[in-house]
Motif scaffolding. Sequence first.
Motif, PDB file in Angstrom:
ATOM      1  N   ASN A  40      55.418  68.412  42.294  1.00  0.00           N
ATOM      2  CA  ASN A  40      55.835  67.848  41.007  1.00  0.00           C
ATOM      3  C   ASN A  40      55.262  68.654  39.848  1.00  0.00           C
ATOM      4  O   ASN A  40      54.710  68.118  38.881  1.00  0.00           O
ATOM      5  CB  ASN A  40      55.414  66.378  40.874  1.00  0.00           C
ATOM      6  N   THR A  87      63.972  67.312  40.051  1.00  0.00           N
ATOM      7  CA  THR A  87      63.322  66.226  39.303  1.00  0.00           C
ATOM      8  C   THR A  87      62.079  66.680  38.551  1.00  0.00           C
ATOM      9  O   THR A  87      61.366  65.853  37.975  1.00  0.00           O
ATOM     10  CB  THR A  87      62.944  65.069  40.244  1.00  0.00           C
ATOM     11  N   THR A 115      59.829  68.403  35.573  1.00  0.00           N
ATOM     12  CA  THR A 115      59.872  68.742  34.154  1.00  0.00           C
ATOM     13  C   THR A 115      59.967  70.245  34.014  1.00  0.00           C
ATOM     14  O   THR A 115      59.258  70.988  34.693  1.00  0.00           O
ATOM     15  CB  THR A 115      58.588  68.258  33.460  1.00  0.00           C
ATOM     16  N   ASP A 141      67.486  65.271  30.771  1.00  0.00           N
ATOM     17  CA  ASP A 141      66.420  64.277  30.950  1.00  0.00           C
ATOM     18  C   ASP A 141      65.117  64.910  31.418  1.00  0.00           C
ATOM     19  O   ASP A 141      64.054  64.274  31.341  1.00  0.00           O
ATOM     20  CB  ASP A 141      66.841  63.209  31.967  1.00  0.00           C
ATOM     21  N   PHE A 142      65.177  66.147  31.900  1.00  0.00           N
ATOM     22  CA  PHE A 142      63.997  66.804  32.471  1.00  0.00           C
ATOM     23  C   PHE A 142      63.514  67.985  31.632  1.00  0.00           C
ATOM     24  O   PHE A 142      62.507  68.603  31.965  1.00  0.00           O
ATOM     25  CB  PHE A 142      64.312  67.299  33.896  1.00  0.00           C
ATOM     26  N   SER A 187      63.594  57.855  26.342  1.00  0.00           N
ATOM     27  CA  SER A 187      62.993  57.046  27.394  1.00  0.00           C
ATOM     28  C   SER A 187      61.516  57.371  27.516  1.00  0.00           C
ATOM     29  O   SER A 187      61.049  58.433  27.113  1.00  0.00           O
ATOM     30  CB  SER A 187      63.690  57.328  28.728  1.00  0.00           C
ATOM     31  N   ASP A 188      60.746  56.436  28.087  1.00  0.00           N
ATOM     32  CA  ASP A 188      59.330  56.682  28.306  1.00  0.00           C
ATOM     33  C   ASP A 188      59.133  57.876  29.219  1.00  0.00           C
ATOM     34  O   ASP A 188      58.190  58.656  29.045  1.00  0.00           O
ATOM     35  CB  ASP A 188      58.662  55.439  28.909  1.00  0.00           C
ATOM     36  N   ASP A 189      60.035  58.031  30.198  1.00  0.00           N
ATOM     37  CA  ASP A 189      59.915  59.144  31.138  1.00  0.00           C
ATOM     38  C   ASP A 189      60.043  60.472  30.410  1.00  0.00           C
ATOM     39  O   ASP A 189      59.226  61.380  30.604  1.00  0.00           O
ATOM     40  CB  ASP A 189      60.982  59.020  32.225  1.00  0.00           C
ATOM     41  N   TRP A 190      61.048  60.628  29.548  1.00  0.00           N
ATOM     42  CA  TRP A 190      61.210  61.881  28.821  1.00  0.00           C
ATOM     43  C   TRP A 190      60.063  62.086  27.840  1.00  0.00           C
ATOM     44  O   TRP A 190      59.574  63.217  27.676  1.00  0.00           O
ATOM     45  CB  TRP A 190      62.543  61.917  28.078  1.00  0.00           C
ATOM     46  N   ASP A 200      57.014  61.170  28.197  1.00  0.00           N
ATOM     47  CA  ASP A 200      55.865  61.653  28.976  1.00  0.00           C
ATOM     48  C   ASP A 200      56.012  63.136  29.293  1.00  0.00           C
ATOM     49  O   ASP A 200      55.028  63.892  29.261  1.00  0.00           O
ATOM     50  CB  ASP A 200      55.736  60.863  30.275  1.00  0.00           C
ATOM     51  N   ARG A 201      57.232  63.573  29.591  1.00  0.00           N
ATOM     52  CA  ARG A 201      57.459  64.990  29.868  1.00  0.00           C
ATOM     53  C   ARG A 201      57.178  65.819  28.615  1.00  0.00           C
ATOM     54  O   ARG A 201      56.594  66.911  28.685  1.00  0.00           O
ATOM     55  CB  ARG A 201      58.897  65.209  30.353  1.00  0.00           C
TER      56      ARG A 201
END
Length: 339
Positions: free
Chosen positions: A68, A93, A95, A117-118, A161-164, A166-167
């Motif tokens: 990852n 998946t 970043t 998104d990544f 999004s929280d995920d993006w 964080d990236r």
Amino acid sequence: MNISAPSSPVCILGLGLIGGSLLRDLRAADVQAFGWNRSPSKVQEAVDEGFDVSGDLPEVLRRTQEENAIIVIATPLPAVEAMLDAIQEYAPTCTFTDVVSVKTPVWEQVQARGMQDFYVGGHPMAGTADSGWSAAQEGLFDGAVWVITYDHAEKNGQIPSDDWSDRWVEVARMAFLVGAEVVPSRSRTHDSAVARISHLPHLLAESLSIVGDNGGALALSLAAGSFRDGTRVAGTQPSLVRAMCEGNREALLVALDEALELLTDTRATLAGPERSVQDLAEAGYRSRVRYDVRAGKRQNVGLGATASNRPIIRFRPGEKGWMHHLVQAEEMGARIEIF
């Protein structure tokens, strides 16, 4: 600002001046970092120096997916498309960011593949006229601006999004860790700016080199500081100059037209009754002073570190309205600090 390392390893694709320097800095900061390069001889040079480097792109990206890791695309613009295809196949998946000097073409290619998104775009404003692994050095990014883009968050006014988010923060942490100052920007505004302060200077340096060389042996023997400084980037490999300038054609044409108009007007006043370059000299002097004020260094920031005089905007990613801070920083040319 508390600078913490990225929580993931870093994989660098392309080990030229920028990618190689980043690999050196990350290892010096005790961050797990590994990389890929297409040249077997350069891979061997890096391995001989103790770096974790391979020439097998699928193998490196499979490892990246397993661990990852954050991917940094550090190839010239023409190779980005192939890198995106490989990432999509082997590390879909993870970043990923890039260090390409033109952002809009990369962002468009990312969107065309549905990979936004990544992706978090980047561009460190650092470098020399030299290129390749042998030119890589520790400390290249110390005090340099590292642009980090946020087109995905700004698109259609959507809250990311929280995920993006964080990236985005992970990429910012990587830039902070190697001593850079992070300035956020959208791709098109970035490209317009660098056309003026990076890509146009390459064309002017090439022109100045040719004019000086046309003066013959005596001119080159007399050339000193002003010629050396003005032509420094003309020593850049022509293929790299073509990639950045042709990749940013639309914005560069605007800046080039502006420069040509200034020179044409100056020629007219020098050839006319005034016989003067006063307007250009005085306006240029004032513009240079404004640059010096903005970019000048002050000492003893933190533990002996240095920082520029750019405005600072501090915020906590994820807090309500934090994306507005990025827009504000872009408009001000401000560096950011996150906590």
